[in-house]
Motif scaffolding. Structure first.
Motif, short mmCIF file in Angstrom:
data_model
loop_
_atom_site.label_atom_id
_atom_site.label_comp_id
_atom_site.label_asym_id
_atom_site.label_seq_id
_atom_site.Cartn_x
_atom_site.Cartn_y
_atom_site.Cartn_z
N VAL A 245 0.84 -1.20 0.00
CA VAL A 245 0.00 0.00 0.00
C VAL A 245 0.87 1.25 0.00
O VAL A 245 0.66 2.18 -0.80
CB VAL A 245 -0.94 0.00 1.23
CG1 VAL A 245 -1.70 1.32 1.32
CG2 VAL A 245 -1.90 -1.17 1.17
N LEU A 246 1.85 1.30 0.89
CA LEU A 246 2.72 2.47 1.01
C LEU A 246 3.55 2.69 -0.25
O LEU A 246 3.87 3.83 -0.61
CB LEU A 246 3.64 2.32 2.23
CG LEU A 246 2.92 2.30 3.59
CD1 LEU A 246 3.92 2.00 4.71
CD2 LEU A 246 2.23 3.62 3.85
N ASN A 247 3.89 1.61 -0.91
CA ASN A 247 4.67 1.73 -2.14
C ASN A 247 3.84 2.38 -3.25
O ASN A 247 4.37 3.02 -4.15
CB ASN A 247 5.14 0.35 -2.58
CG ASN A 247 6.49 0.40 -3.26
OD1 ASN A 247 7.20 1.40 -3.17
ND2 ASN A 247 6.86 -0.66 -3.94
N LYS A 248 2.52 2.22 -3.14
CA LYS A 248 1.60 2.85 -4.10
C LYS A 248 1.27 4.27 -3.69
O LYS A 248 1.22 5.19 -4.51
CB LYS A 248 0.30 2.03 -4.19
CG LYS A 248 0.42 0.70 -4.92
CD LYS A 248 0.36 0.91 -6.42
CE LYS A 248 0.31 -0.42 -7.15
NZ LYS A 248 0.24 -0.23 -8.62
N ASP A 249 0.98 4.44 -2.39
CA ASP A 249 0.59 5.75 -1.87
C ASP A 249 1.08 5.86 -0.43
O ASP A 249 0.50 5.30 0.49
CB ASP A 249 -0.94 5.90 -1.93
CG ASP A 249 -1.41 7.28 -1.48
OD1 ASP A 249 -0.58 8.04 -0.93
OD2 ASP A 249 -2.60 7.58 -1.65
N LEU A 250 2.17 6.61 -0.26
CA LEU A 250 2.83 6.70 1.05
C LEU A 250 1.93 7.30 2.13
O LEU A 250 2.12 7.06 3.32
CB LEU A 250 4.11 7.54 0.91
CG LEU A 250 5.07 7.58 2.10
CD1 LEU A 250 5.52 6.19 2.49
CD2 LEU A 250 6.27 8.47 1.78
N LYS A 279 12.91 -1.17 4.57
CA LYS A 279 12.03 -1.08 3.41
C LYS A 279 11.30 0.26 3.37
O LYS A 279 11.18 0.89 2.31
CB LYS A 279 11.00 -2.22 3.44
CG LYS A 279 11.53 -3.57 2.94
CD LYS A 279 10.41 -4.63 3.04
CE LYS A 279 10.82 -5.92 2.38
NZ LYS A 279 10.78 -5.83 0.91
N LEU A 280 10.84 0.71 4.53
CA LEU A 280 10.15 2.00 4.59
C LEU A 280 11.11 3.13 4.24
O LEU A 280 10.74 4.04 3.49
CB LEU A 280 9.55 2.20 5.98
CG LEU A 280 8.79 3.52 6.18
CD1 LEU A 280 7.60 3.61 5.21
CD2 LEU A 280 8.30 3.64 7.62
N TYR A 281 12.33 3.08 4.79
CA TYR A 281 13.30 4.11 4.48
C TYR A 281 13.60 4.19 2.99
O TYR A 281 13.84 5.25 2.44
CB TYR A 281 14.61 3.86 5.25
CG TYR A 281 14.52 4.06 6.74
CD1 TYR A 281 13.48 4.80 7.30
CD2 TYR A 281 15.46 3.50 7.60
CE1 TYR A 281 13.39 4.98 8.67
CE2 TYR A 281 15.38 3.67 8.97
CZ TYR A 281 14.33 4.43 9.49
OH TYR A 281 14.26 4.59 10.85
N SER A 282 13.56 3.03 2.33
CA SER A 282 13.87 2.99 0.89
C SER A 282 12.87 3.79 0.06
O SER A 282 13.21 4.30 -1.01
CB SER A 282 13.91 1.55 0.40
OG SER A 282 12.61 0.98 0.35
N ILE A 283 11.62 3.89 0.54
CA ILE A 283 10.66 4.69 -0.22
C ILE A 283 10.48 6.10 0.35
O ILE A 283 9.97 7.00 -0.31
CB ILE A 283 9.27 3.98 -0.32
CG1 ILE A 283 8.71 3.68 1.06
CG2 ILE A 283 9.39 2.71 -1.12
CD1 ILE A 283 7.31 3.05 1.02
N LEU A 284 10.92 6.28 1.59
CA LEU A 284 10.86 7.64 2.16
C LEU A 284 11.95 8.52 1.62
O LEU A 284 11.74 9.73 1.40
CB LEU A 284 10.99 7.56 3.70
CG LEU A 284 9.75 7.13 4.51
CD1 LEU A 284 10.12 6.97 5.98
CD2 LEU A 284 8.64 8.15 4.36
#
Length: 285
Positions: A245-250, A279-284
């Motif tokens: 979900v976060l990867n689609k819309d943080l 993993k979260l840091y990678s998209i943040l």
């Protein structure tokens, strides 16, 4: 309750009898007129604080309790001050005449005190009694790291793993318990594990999974599934679902908060927490 006491004629029976049945008693023959006694008393004070659950330091002041000191000195053959006598189950098990260093005293104590893994296991049980599951897991895991072949440690750790929903870990631990060691406690934990595994495949989760399969772009359905998975103890599956979900819309709904709450619920140093934090840091960033 302090584990440092002054020995007198009134409490000697309690200390050397009943207390030594439960804990190791370090009987210190002391005189304030002796600098060596004063130095050793300071060392014993520090040691007593380190072993509060398993050790009682009983100091016999030979200046103020002369009659009692004379009686005990004759019984043990006291020849020097200070002298330290270790008693277990009502009987002397070791004697250290003359001044002793902290290292020497600790070496003597280790022969008669519970092993580090046993003390950690007891602390884990105490934490479990007050529902501090993550602390219990950390302590039991430390005990397991010291002695990974100890079946009692494995069973307690498996019990804790079930309560913090690390079911795969619990199952792996139970599989290492030999037939001879499969006692009532083992059977109790095995039954708990089976119930927890059944809860992970509830009709609610099956229905939510079906919705996600039918509507792969429905982020709300994925969040609802993740919440149900987390409540059933499937934390890794819940995190994986929320990460999609976060990867689609943080910033979708409460997805990020739920994700971080699951990570925070995991025991300190848990590999799963570290993995999904990265993993979260990678998209943040």
């Amino acid at each position: 309750m302090t584990n440092q006491i002054q020995l007198t004629a009134e409490n000697i029976q309690q200390v050397l009898g009943d207390t030594s049945q439960e804990k190791l008693v370090a009987l210190s023959f002391y005189s304030a007129q002796s600098p060596e006694c004063q130095e050793q008393a300071s060392i014993l004070q520090g040691i007593a604080q380190q072993y509060q659950q398993h050790l009682v330091v009983a100091t016999l002041d030979c200046d103020t309790q002369q009659a009692l000191a004379g009686q005990l000195a004759q019984q043990i053959g006291l020849q020097a001050l200070p002298t330290l006598v270790l008693l277990k189950e009502g009987a002397p098990v070791d004697m250290l005449p003359g001044p002793q260093s902290e290292v020497q005293i600790k070496e003597a104590l280790q022969k008669h005190l519970p092993q580090p893994q046993d003390m950690l296991l007891q602390q884990a049980k105490d934490a479990l009694m007050v529902q501090n599951h993550n602390e219990a897991f950390k302590l039991a895991k430390q005990a397991y790291d010291i002695d990974s072949n100890n079946s009692r440690i494995k069973l307690v750790l498996a019990d804790i793993c079930i309560q913090i929903h690390k079911l795969d870990d619990a199952k792996a631990l139970l599989e290492t318990i030999g037939l001879v060691e499969q006692d009532a406690y083992y059977n109790n934990i095995k039954a708990k594990l089976e119930l927890a595994e059944q809860a992970q495949d509830s009709p609610e989760i099956q229905a939510l999974q079906q919705t996600v399969d039918n509507e792969p772009e429905n982020l709300e359905a994925k969040v609802n599934l993740a919440v149900a998975l987390n409540e059933a103890g499937k934390k890794e599956d819940a995190l994986a679902t929320l990460f999609k979900v976060l990867n689609k819309d943080l910033n979708f709904g409460d997805a990020k908060k739920s994700y971080l709450d699951i990570i925070a619920s995991l025991p300190e140093g848990d590999a799963l927490a570290a993995q999904y934090r990265r993993k979260l840091y990678s998209i943040l960033y």
